[in-house]
Write a protein that holds these residues in place. Structure first.
Motif, PDB file in Angstrom:
ATOM      1  N   SER A   1       0.866  -1.157  -0.010  1.00 59.42           N
ATOM      2  CA  SER A   1      -0.192  -0.127   0.492  1.00 59.42           C
ATOM      3  C   SER A   1       0.317   0.995   0.296  1.00 59.42           C
ATOM      4  CB  SER A   1      -1.001   0.319   1.336  1.00 59.42           C
ATOM      5  OG  SER A   1      -0.334  -0.409   2.760  1.00 59.42           O
ATOM      6  N   VAL A   2       2.217   0.996   0.243  1.00 56.51           N
ATOM      7  CA  VAL A   2       3.408   1.942   0.037  1.00 56.51           C
ATOM      8  C   VAL A   2       4.225   1.892  -0.244  1.00 56.51           C
ATOM      9  CG1 VAL A   2       4.636   3.160   1.591  1.00 56.51           C
ATOM     10  CG2 VAL A   2       2.479   2.869   2.702  1.00 56.51           C
ATOM     11  N   PHE A   3       4.806   3.253  -1.646  1.00 61.89           N
ATOM     12  CA  PHE A   3       5.570   2.729  -2.308  1.00 61.89           C
ATOM     13  C   PHE A   3       6.606   4.437  -2.338  1.00 61.89           C
ATOM     14  CE2 PHE A   3       4.944   6.445  -5.903  1.00 61.89           C
ATOM     15  CZ  PHE A   3       3.429   6.711  -5.436  1.00 61.89           C
ATOM     16  N   ILE A   4       7.796   4.264  -2.088  1.00 63.85           N
ATOM     17  CA  ILE A   4       8.888   5.150  -2.105  1.00 63.85           C
ATOM     18  C   ILE A   4       9.706   6.066  -3.091  1.00 63.85           C
ATOM     19  CG2 ILE A   4      10.631   6.663  -0.745  1.00 63.85           C
ATOM     20  CD1 ILE A   4      10.086   4.030   1.334  1.00 63.85           C
ATOM     21  N   ALA A   5       8.974   7.395  -3.989  1.00 62.20           N
ATOM     22  CA  ALA A   5       9.708   7.564  -5.090  1.00 62.20           C
ATOM     23  C   ALA A   5       9.435   9.482  -4.792  1.00 62.20           C
ATOM     24  CB  ALA A   5       9.009   7.498  -5.832  1.00 62.20           C
ATOM     25  N   PRO A   6      11.191   9.474  -5.266  1.00 59.44           N
ATOM     26  CA  PRO A   6      11.652  10.967  -5.703  1.00 59.44           C
ATOM     27  C   PRO A   6       9.814  11.801  -6.276  1.00 59.44           C
ATOM     28  CG  PRO A   6      13.112  10.030  -7.241  1.00 59.44           C
ATOM     29  CD  PRO A   6      11.832   8.907  -6.483  1.00 59.44           C
ATOM     30  N   VAL A   7      10.191  13.424  -6.210  1.00 57.49           N
ATOM     31  CA  VAL A   7       9.555  13.809  -6.394  1.00 57.49           C
ATOM     32  C   VAL A   7       9.707  14.049  -8.159  1.00 57.49           C
ATOM     33  CG1 VAL A   7       8.586  15.972  -6.502  1.00 57.49           C
ATOM     34  CG2 VAL A   7       9.017  15.121  -4.147  1.00 57.49           C
ATOM     35  N   PRO A   8       8.556  14.027  -9.258  1.00 57.05           N
ATOM     36  CA  PRO A   8       9.503  14.402 -10.330  1.00 57.05           C
ATOM     37  C   PRO A   8       9.835  15.746 -10.488  1.00 57.05           C
ATOM     38  CG  PRO A   8       7.031  12.848 -10.508  1.00 57.05           C
ATOM     39  CD  PRO A   8       7.158  13.390  -9.039  1.00 57.05           C
ATOM     40  N   ARG A   9      11.040  15.645 -11.757  1.00 53.02           N
ATOM     41  CA  ARG A   9      11.848  17.183 -11.640  1.00 53.02           C
ATOM     42  C   ARG A   9      11.724  16.386 -13.297  1.00 53.02           C
ATOM     43  NH1 ARG A   9      13.942  19.756  -7.181  1.00 53.02           N
ATOM     44  NH2 ARG A   9      13.736  17.946  -5.714  1.00 53.02           N
ATOM     45  N   ASP A  10      11.399  18.027 -14.167  1.00 52.45           N
ATOM     46  CA  ASP A  10      11.642  18.612 -15.403  1.00 52.45           C
ATOM     47  C   ASP A  10      13.182  19.034 -15.853  1.00 52.45           C
ATOM     48  OD1 ASP A  10      13.274  21.274 -14.892  1.00 52.45           O
ATOM     49  OD2 ASP A  10      11.378  22.403 -15.165  1.00 52.45           O
ATOM     50  N   VAL A  11      13.777  18.326 -16.787  1.00 56.58           N
ATOM     51  CA  VAL A  11      15.254  18.562 -17.501  1.00 56.58           C
ATOM     52  C   VAL A  11      16.828  19.812 -16.030  1.00 56.58           C
ATOM     53  CG1 VAL A  11      15.183  17.466 -19.255  1.00 56.58           C
ATOM     54  CG2 VAL A  11      15.218  19.677 -19.430  1.00 56.58           C
ATOM     55  N   LYS A  12      16.187  20.285 -15.843  1.00 58.82           N
ATOM     56  CA  LYS A  12      16.764  21.864 -15.315  1.00 58.82           C
ATOM     57  C   LYS A  12      16.703  21.519 -13.631  1.00 58.82           C
ATOM     58  CE  LYS A  12      15.255  25.543 -18.373  1.00 58.82           C
ATOM     59  NZ  LYS A  12      14.417  26.410 -18.536  1.00 58.82           N
ATOM     60  N   GLY A  13      15.894  20.515 -13.347  1.00 56.78           N
ATOM     61  CA  GLY A  13      15.515  20.233 -12.126  1.00 56.78           C
ATOM     62  C   GLY A  13      14.730  20.804 -11.175  1.00 56.78           C
ATOM     63  N   LYS A  14      13.410  21.382 -11.792  1.00 62.08           N
ATOM     64  CA  LYS A  14      12.453  21.594 -11.136  1.00 62.08           C
ATOM     65  C   LYS A  14      11.550  21.217 -10.733  1.00 62.08           C
ATOM     66  CE  LYS A  14       9.940  25.693 -11.537  1.00 62.08           C
ATOM     67  NZ  LYS A  14       8.414  25.352 -11.923  1.00 62.08           N
ATOM     68  N   ILE A  15      11.451  21.358  -9.786  1.00 66.47           N
ATOM     69  CA  ILE A  15       9.650  20.236  -9.290  1.00 66.47           C
ATOM     70  C   ILE A  15       8.932  20.264  -9.924  1.00 66.47           C
ATOM     71  CG2 ILE A  15       8.419  19.137  -7.646  1.00 66.47           C
ATOM     72  CD1 ILE A  15      10.367  19.962  -5.219  1.00 66.47           C
ATOM     73  N   ILE A  16       8.475  19.344 -10.734  1.00 61.67           N
ATOM     74  CA  ILE A  16       7.242  19.712 -11.742  1.00 61.67           C
ATOM     75  C   ILE A  16       5.531  19.576 -10.859  1.00 61.67           C
ATOM     76  CG2 ILE A  16       5.577  18.224 -13.352  1.00 61.67           C
ATOM     77  CD1 ILE A  16       8.330  16.887 -14.506  1.00 61.67           C
ATOM     78  N   HIS A  17       5.298  20.296 -10.703  1.00 59.92           N
ATOM     79  CA  HIS A  17       3.717  20.603  -9.599  1.00 59.92           C
ATOM     80  C   HIS A  17       2.706  20.001  -9.959  1.00 59.92           C
ATOM     81  CE1 HIS A  17       1.303  22.170  -6.951  1.00 59.92           C
ATOM     82  NE2 HIS A  17       0.788  21.957  -7.766  1.00 59.92           N
ATOM     83  N   SER A  18       2.664  18.690  -9.117  1.00 61.95           N
ATOM     84  CA  SER A  18       1.553  17.863  -8.558  1.00 61.95           C
ATOM     85  C   SER A  18       1.730  16.532  -9.577  1.00 61.95           C
ATOM     86  CB  SER A  18       0.628  18.151  -8.849  1.00 61.95           C
ATOM     87  OG  SER A  18      -0.193  18.316 -10.103  1.00 61.95           O
ATOM     88  N   ALA A  19       3.081  17.044 -10.092  1.00 58.71           N
ATOM     89  CA  ALA A  19       3.610  15.241 -10.938  1.00 58.71           C
ATOM     90  C   ALA A  19       3.242  13.677 -10.811  1.00 58.71           C
ATOM     91  CB  ALA A  19       3.969  15.230 -11.774  1.00 58.71           C
ATOM     92  N   LYS A  20       2.598  12.953 -10.618  1.00 57.45           N
ATOM     93  CA  LYS A  20       2.681  11.991  -9.886  1.00 57.45           C
ATOM     94  C   LYS A  20       4.472  10.447 -10.894  1.00 57.45           C
ATOM     95  CE  LYS A  20      -0.632  13.041  -7.434  1.00 57.45           C
ATOM     96  NZ  LYS A  20      -0.100  14.100  -7.669  1.00 57.45           N
ATOM     97  N   PRO A  21       4.779  10.353  -9.386  1.00 58.46           N
ATOM     98  CA  PRO A  21       6.074   9.233 -10.225  1.00 58.46           C
ATOM     99  C   PRO A  21       5.753   8.370 -11.127  1.00 58.46           C
ATOM    100  CG  PRO A  21       5.401   9.117  -7.791  1.00 58.46           C
ATOM    101  CD  PRO A  21       5.131  10.184  -8.149  1.00 58.46           C
ATOM    102  N   PRO A  22       6.621   7.622 -12.794  1.00 62.12           N
ATOM    103  CA  PRO A  22       6.352   6.804 -13.545  1.00 62.12           C
ATOM    104  C   PRO A  22       5.814   5.580 -11.980  1.00 62.12           C
ATOM    105  CG  PRO A  22       8.410   7.320 -13.334  1.00 62.12           C
ATOM    106  CD  PRO A  22       8.377   8.583 -12.432  1.00 62.12           C
ATOM    107  N   GLU A  23       6.231   5.230 -11.021  1.00 62.04           N
ATOM    108  CA  GLU A  23       6.099   4.419  -9.889  1.00 62.04           C
ATOM    109  C   GLU A  23       4.556   3.877  -9.756  1.00 62.04           C
ATOM    110  OE1 GLU A  23       8.704   6.336  -9.274  1.00 62.04           O
ATOM    111  OE2 GLU A  23      10.437   5.763  -8.972  1.00 62.04           O
TER     112      GLU A  23
END
Ligand SMILES: [Zn+2]
Length: 319
Positions: free
Chosen positions: A161-183
């Motif tokens: 029920s739980v997974f650990i993944a980093p916050v998705p970022r764009d190519v410049k390293g900026k956090i992509i707001h509210s994007a969910k990770p591929p995991e």
């Protein structure tokens, strides 16, 4: 014949009514009120009072048919749990469970996160430092909701029920707001059967129909097996096709048999309960008896009768 979707992911652009000014969702794109999000549900013609279950969800000027048996994965925000439940029920689903994404601060931290202790304090610097008026958001919750015989759509019963993944970022390293990770999408694909629909999508995804302001409506073909050309699908150990090619060779065809009922004084003979592809015999049993409380996972019995992966052993045991 239009596609009826049995796996639906939605990450609504919830409007917080946040008094702190333009932050988070509101600062990034147009948000929707709870009424607007509920209002994505559509009925045939006018709303029929005798059928409260909406047959469609609408987005980008298109209506998408919901299958009678379907799973909905709906992301909520921490401050609005009740609103999320309202939307789920209005769309014709019942909340059943949830998936929690623990947001790691980085790719590296995703591997080491897990509440390391430093003296008497739990170190949390490996976790994402998000927004929040009370605590800093380091997780997000996705509610799993179902309608009809949705447990039959659950393809494996070993998903955590739980997974650990980093916050998705764009190519410049900026956090992509509210994007969910591929995991997250990998978990959904391994867990449930399609056809798949994503509402509030930001991009197309192989094997999915995606709808949202950022992409319009796009239907992306499923990936194909390079060996036989059949459609690929995801399992907990990777992509495979119905011929078993791909990087998930551990998925096997299992038969599930139970011994006869002689042990209980009845005369039923050994019988086959089903055949499924699964990672293990236990998973196969979960698939065959999904939701049936008479299956005992610890004893590997059904109605007290021992389970076998072949006919011969089942008959040898009791008839
Ligand atoms: Zn193949």
């Amino acid at each position: 014949v239009s596609t009826k979707y049995s796996c639906i992911v939605a990450d609504p652009a919830w409007s917080f009514g946040d008094k702190l000014g333009k932050r988070g969702a509101d600062a990034n794109y147009k948000t929707m009120t709870v009424d607007e999000i509920r209002g994505l549900a559509r009925w045939r013609g006018s709303e029929d009072l005798h059928d409260k279950t909406p047959p469609f969800l609408a987005m980008c000027g298109k209506r998408f048919a919901i299958a009678d048996d379907a799973l909905l994965f709906l992301w909520r925000v921490a401050s609005m749990p009740q609103e999320a439940l309202d939307v789920i029920r209005y769309w014709g689903f019942e909340p059943k469970s949830e998936i929690v994404w623990i947001k790691a601060a980085s790719e590296h931290d995703a591997k080491v996160t897990g509440g390391k202790r430093d003296g008497d304090r739990v170190k949390t610097h490996t976790l994402h430092f998000g927004m929040g008026r009370y605590v800093r958001g380091a997780h997000e919750t996705c509610i799993i909701a179902a309608r009809g015989q949705a447990t039959a759509l659950v393809r494996n019963h070993s998903t955590r029920s739980v997974f650990i993944a980093p916050v998705p970022r764009d190519v410049k390293g900026k956090i992509i707001h509210s994007a969910k990770p591929p995991e997250f999408y990998e978990i959904v694909e391994a867990l449930s059967c399609g056809p798949r629909l994503e509402l509030f999508a930001r991009e197309g995804r192989p094997g999915w129909t995606s709808a949202g302001n950022a992409v319009g409506v796009v239907k992306t073909p499923a990936p194909r097996c390079v060996e036989c050309g059949k459609k690929q699908f995801r399992t907990p150990s990777g992509l495979t096709c119905k011929n078993g090619h791909g990087d998930a060779p551990s998925l096997q065809q299992y038969e599930v048999w139970s011994e006869g009922f002689r042990a209980t004084g009845e005369h039923g003979r050994a019988q086959q309960h089903g055949k499924v592809r699964a990672l293990s015999f236990k998973d196969a049993c979960h698939g065959v008896f999904s939701g049936d409380g008479d299956f005992d996972e610890d004893k590997m019995t059904y109605w007290g009768c021992k389970l076998f992966d072949n006919e011969r052993d089942a008959r040898r045991a009791f008839g």
